[in-house]
Each structure stands twice: as structure tokens, then as C-alpha cells.
Write a protein that holds these residues in place. Structure first.
Motif, PDB file in Angstrom:
ATOM      1  N   ALA A 332       0.833  -1.196   0.000  1.00 52.19           N
ATOM      2  CA  ALA A 332       0.000   0.000   0.000  1.00 52.19           C
ATOM      3  C   ALA A 332       0.872   1.252   0.000  1.00 52.19           C
ATOM      4  O   ALA A 332       1.620   1.505   0.946  1.00 52.19           O
ATOM      5  CB  ALA A 332      -0.924  -0.002   1.218  1.00 52.19           C
ATOM      6  N   GLY A 346       1.610   1.429   3.856  1.00 48.93           N
ATOM      7  CA  GLY A 346       1.000   0.486   4.783  1.00 48.93           C
ATOM      8  C   GLY A 346       1.701  -0.859   4.742  1.00 48.93           C
ATOM      9  O   GLY A 346       2.150  -1.303   3.680  1.00 48.93           O
ATOM     10  N   ILE A 354      -0.046   2.104   9.230  1.00 49.61           N
ATOM     11  CA  ILE A 354       0.046   3.111   8.180  1.00 49.61           C
ATOM     12  C   ILE A 354       1.035   4.166   8.662  1.00 49.61           C
ATOM     13  O   ILE A 354       0.877   4.727   9.747  1.00 49.61           O
ATOM     14  CB  ILE A 354      -1.318   3.756   7.892  1.00 49.61           C
ATOM     15  N   THR A 370      -3.400  -0.033  12.586  1.00 51.89           N
ATOM     16  CA  THR A 370      -4.785  -0.225  12.159  1.00 51.89           C
ATOM     17  C   THR A 370      -5.391  -1.512  12.692  1.00 51.89           C
ATOM     18  O   THR A 370      -6.604  -1.694  12.607  1.00 51.89           O
ATOM     19  CB  THR A 370      -4.878  -0.243  10.632  1.00 51.89           C
ATOM     20  N   VAL A 374      -2.639  -4.088   5.983  1.00 50.93           N
ATOM     21  CA  VAL A 374      -2.959  -2.948   5.111  1.00 50.93           C
ATOM     22  C   VAL A 374      -2.670  -3.354   3.670  1.00 50.93           C
ATOM     23  O   VAL A 374      -1.530  -3.640   3.308  1.00 50.93           O
ATOM     24  CB  VAL A 374      -2.140  -1.699   5.490  1.00 50.93           C
ATOM     25  N   ASN A 376      -4.186  -1.586   0.688  1.00 46.80           N
ATOM     26  CA  ASN A 376      -4.171  -0.472  -0.260  1.00 46.80           C
ATOM     27  C   ASN A 376      -4.392   0.847   0.467  1.00 46.80           C
ATOM     28  O   ASN A 376      -4.997   0.887   1.545  1.00 46.80           O
ATOM     29  CB  ASN A 376      -5.280  -0.626  -1.316  1.00 46.80           C
ATOM     30  N   LEU A 377      -3.915   1.916  -0.153  1.00 52.34           N
ATOM     31  CA  LEU A 377      -4.132   3.277   0.333  1.00 52.34           C
ATOM     32  C   LEU A 377      -4.451   4.178  -0.847  1.00 52.34           C
ATOM     33  O   LEU A 377      -3.895   4.006  -1.942  1.00 52.34           O
ATOM     34  CB  LEU A 377      -2.894   3.813   1.058  1.00 52.34           C
ATOM     35  N   SER A 388      -8.229   3.332   3.328  1.00 51.33           N
ATOM     36  CA  SER A 388      -7.352   2.161   3.401  1.00 51.33           C
ATOM     37  C   SER A 388      -8.217   0.910   3.350  1.00 51.33           C
ATOM     38  O   SER A 388      -9.332   0.886   3.875  1.00 51.33           O
ATOM     39  CB  SER A 388      -6.523   2.176   4.692  1.00 51.33           C
ATOM     40  N   HIS A 390      -8.179  -3.409   4.008  1.00 53.28           N
ATOM     41  CA  HIS A 390      -7.478  -4.286   4.935  1.00 53.28           C
ATOM     42  C   HIS A 390      -7.807  -5.758   4.703  1.00 53.28           C
ATOM     43  O   HIS A 390      -8.874  -6.097   4.178  1.00 53.28           O
ATOM     44  CB  HIS A 390      -7.826  -3.896   6.375  1.00 53.28           C
TER      45      HIS A 390
END
Length: 465
Positions: A332, A346, A354, A370, A374, A376-377, A388, A390
Motif C-alpha cells: 500500500a 502500509g 500506516i 490499524t 494494510v 491499499n491506500l 485504506s 485491509h
């Protein structure tokens, strides 16, 4: 004193529960320690609505209730304690404390006189309270927790290191499913099969649209990068150079960067012969799974299964910055469109964090755990927020406000890791994909902030009660 004694006697005669009826003082002090004024105040008009309407409007009005509760609390503090509050913080922010000026000195008799006069037709409200009631409050933004569209995506792989979904500037979605790439038009909902690699004994491991949205790059399991004309449905050429699958792609104008399991990043200009424009970037010790160019097209960020985050420029063949704080694979990656040089990344299952970096000074900024992998961002194009997605163990989608890092929304629905994320060209919607073989579309960001005032029963100057 006579009024106080009269109140005392009237409550005793009516059977009011007193702890000791034989011990009567000259004052009655009501017990309000267990009273929830915010709830009690908003129950005034609750019974006027039918149960069906209450149920439908419960979620929509919850944020307005919170805002009204803060305003009511501030009004009481102004009138009873002279707090001098003129402004209320946004109830969605982390700091919900009331901004007040130093309280003025008031005697208990002035407070009592206000209550004695409350049976008159009108009550005089002080200037600061009037300013508080007149002050506009932003309408609370509601994010729907239900996707507005769900598409089936059979054979969408549950592989953390692949990037199989992308959304073009021309509002076309590309999805890699097994050996095929499909295009879905967000305007017409028409589905087109762009290519089938089964005849070549290959499969799709990544897809990426060019910035203009006319070309789509397809990374394959055998290490090829194919360039396709989406409108014509025609393959233009194939780029060689990788010796293993290509799991990450990133366009920068006419330059295409590709990351592979062979630990190499190849950068090539699609307008020129491959060997003339090829740059080989070597810095990762394991598979490259994340690639993103900065919004000013000057820096390339790469993440790998070696837990490293590297930053490259146009001229150097070695990374200009190396960040090793993550404890798991870095897939991410997102550059902020609002703050120059701000980079978010991430980590995987063993990291769950993150992290934010100032690439202008090579300094780490904030870090947030988080609680899950993680995947994607993505930053909002219009507000200082990011989303984001998860994986293990909660499979959720989270929207964050930056730099406060407060959670704006939590979206659930996928039963597998949310491995894929893309944003619509207008910046309002996102699409998420998971190993449950579904694509879900969500409205999470606003183009512009609403300037309308929220409806409040406290707005005495706009509404007759």
C-alpha cells in the motif's frame, strides 16, 4: 428565600422521594448527576414521530443530535456559568472540547433570577449565546455503509502481491480475472473482454491505465508487459525484460514502470524502442509489490516483500531514500495530492501500520496501528482524507481524516481480504475487490463540501418552535 421554601414544601406534599423527609433545609438542590442532558433534550420531539419514521431517520439524525447536544451544552454553560463560548468544534473531529473565553464573574443570584423569570414570554439571551446560536454549523457528511453496486468477478485471485483492478480517466474499469482482462464501462455498464492470455499459456498478474486513459498495460505471470489500445481492443506491443511475474505497474505520462518478483523495477518509454529507453532500478531484495509516482511526476515510490519502502528520482539508478520501519511487506503506497512530498505507506500482516513520510526531508512523521493487514491506500482528491483497505483479520475499508488520523467511516461487506482498490476519475467513488470474487462500489468522498446549515432545534433565529 420564600420562593425556595415554597418549592421545597410543594415537592414534599406531592410525594417526591426524599432521602430524609424529616430533615428539611431551606434550599432544594435537585440531583442531576445521573442525567444525560443530551439525550433528554432530544427526546422532546421524539414521540411526535411514528416508529417507522424514527427507525428510518435514526442513523441520518445521529450526527445532528451530537452537534445539537454540544450546542445545548455550550448554551447552558454560557447562561449559567458565563463561559463565553462563541464557537463549537466540528463533532467529527477528535478534539470536541468547547472553545471558550475566560468566564466572567457571576453571582448565584443572577443565575437564580434567570430561572425565576423563565415563566415570562421571552428570555433575554446574552450576546455570546446569541452569536453561538447564529453561528452556522457544517452539515454532517454521511458515508453510506452499503455499496451502491456489486459486480461478480469470478477467478479474481486472492493474492496479496498482485494489482488486478484499475479505473481509467475515461471512466473505464479494467479487471484481471485469471487469464483474461475485462473492461467495464461505468457510463454504460457494458462489459468487454479485452484479451485472453490462455492461448499463450500465461495469466494476468497486474493491470494499469495510462494517465490519458487510452492505453492499458497488462503484466503477466511469465514476466511480460503488454500494451493494449482499449478503444480498438488491439495489442500494440509486448515488453520483455523481467524473468518473473509482474505484479505492479505505474504510469508517468508516457513512461511505464513495472515491478516484478525478480526484484527489479524496469522503467521504459512506450514511445521509444524498449532497449533505448530502459532503466533498470535495483534496490529490493524480494518481490516488488507496490509502485506509485508522485503527483508532480518527479519521484517514484516502491514497496517490496523485503519490508522496504524506497524512493527513486528520474536520474539515479539507486534509491535516493530508503525507509525500513515496516515489519511486513509494503504494498500500500499513496502520495498526497494536498501536501507536496507527503507519502503514506502500509504494512502487511506482521506490521498492520500506516506510516507517513516527509520525502522532502527524509523524515518519518506519524504512525498508526490499524489492527489488520494494510492492502491499499488512496488519498481523496478533494479533501485531506484517505481510504485504506485491509485483510487479516477484519477485511474492512476505513476512511481517515488527516492529519488528525481520526476514523471517519468503517465499511464492511467483503468476506475475504480487500486486496484491490481503485478510485473513480471524479474522486467520489471507490471500487474494492477481494478473494470473495466480488467488486463493490462505494461513495466515500465528496467533490465539494456542503455550505448548507444543518437543521437544528436550537436555531432559534431560523425556526419558530
Amino acid at each position: 428565600m420564600f420562593v425556595l421554601q415554597k418549592l421545597q414544601n410543594s415537592r414534599t406534599a406531592a410525594g417526591s422521594p426524599l432521602s430524609s423527609p424529616t430533615k428539611l433545609g431551606d434550599r432544594f438542590i435537585p440531583t442531576r448527576a445521573g442525567a444525560n442532558w443530551n439525550i433528554n433534550f432530544h427526546r422532546i420531539n421524539e414521540n411526535e414521530k411514528s416508529p417507522t419514521v424514527n427507525k428510518k431517520t435514526k442513523d441520518a439524525s445521529s450526527d445532528n443530535i451530537k452537534a445539537d447536544g454540544l450546542a445545548y451544552s455550550a448554551l447552558l454553560k454560557n447562561e449559567l456559568l458565563g463561559a463565553g463560548i462563541e464557537k463549537i468544534q466540528d463533532p467529527q473531529t477528535e478534539d470536541r472540547r468547547l472553545q471558550s473565553s475566560p468566564p466572567e464573574k457571576r453571582s448565584l443570584f443572577s443565575v437564580w433570577n434567570m430561572f425565576v423569570c423563565s415563566n415570562q414570554t421571552s428570555v433575554t439571551i446574552k450576546g455570546k449565546s446569541a452569536k453561538l446560536l447564529r453561528s452556522p454549523r457544517k452539515a454532517t457528511r454521511k458515508i453510506s455503509k452499503i455499496p451502491f453496486k456489486v459486480l461478480d468477478a469470478p477467478e479474481l485471485q486472492d493474492d496479496f502481491y498482485l494489482n488486478l483492478v484499475d479505473w481509467s480517466a475515461l471512466n473505464m474499469l479494467s479487471v484481471g480475472l485469471g487469464t483474461c482482462v475485462y473492461l467495464w464501462s461505468a457510463c454504460t455498464s457494458q462489459v468487454t473482454r479485452l484479451c485472453d492470455l490462455s492461448v499463450e499459456g500465461d495469466s494476468v498478474t497486474s493491470v494499469g491505465w495510462s494517465e490519458r486513459g487510452n492505453l492499458v498495460a497488462v503484466g503477466t505471470h511469465k514476466g511480460y508487459v503488454q500494451i493494449w489500445d482499449a478503444a480498438a481492443g488491439k495489442k500494440l506491443f509486448a515488453l520483455e525484460g523481467h524473468t518473473a511475474r509482474v505484479g505492479a505497474l505505474a504510469w508517468n505520462a508516457d513512461q511505464l514502470s513495472s515491478g516484478s518478483r525478480d526484484r527489479m523495477i524496469l522503467q521504459r518509454d512506450v514511445r521509444m524502442p524498449p532497449l533505448q529507453s530502459e532503466r533498470r532500478l535495483q534496490g529490493h531484495r524480494q518481490e516488488v509489490c507496490g509502485l506509485k509516482w508522485s503527483t508532480d511526476h518527479q519521484l517514484l515510490a516502491s514497496g517490496g516483500n523485503d519490508n522496504k519502502l524506497l524512493v527513486w528520482n528520474h536520474s539515479s539508478l539507486s534509491p535516493v531514500q530508503t525507509y525500513t520501519d515496516h515489519l511486513a511487506a509494503v504494498k500500500a503506497i499513496a502520495w498526497s495530492p494536498h501536501q507536496h512530498g507527503l507519502l503514506a505507506s502500509g504494512g502487511g500482516t506482521a506490521d498492520r501500520c500506516i506510516r507517513f513520510w516527509n520525502t522532502l526531508t527524509s523524515q518519518p512523521l506519524q504512525c498508526m496501528d490499524t489492527g489488520s493487514q494494510v492492502c491499499n491506500l488512496a488519498w481523496s482528491k478533494h479533501a485531506n482524507e484517505l481510504v485504506s483497505t485491509h485483510g487479516y483479520s477484519q477485511n474492512q475499508i476505513l476512511v481517515w481524516k488527516y492529519p488528525a488520523l481520526t476514523q471517519v467511516a468503517k465499511l464492511t461487506g467483503h468476506s475475504y481480504r480487500v486486496l484491490y482498490l481503485a478510485m473513480s476519475p471524479d474522486g467520489e467513488a471507490i471500487v474494492t475487490g477481494a478473494g470473495d470474487e466480488t467488486l463493490r462500489f462505494w461513495n466515500v468522498f465528496n467533490k465539494t463540501r456542503s455550505t448548507k446549515e444543518s437543521v437544528s432545534v436550537l436555531n432559534l433565529f431560523k425556526k419558530i418552535r
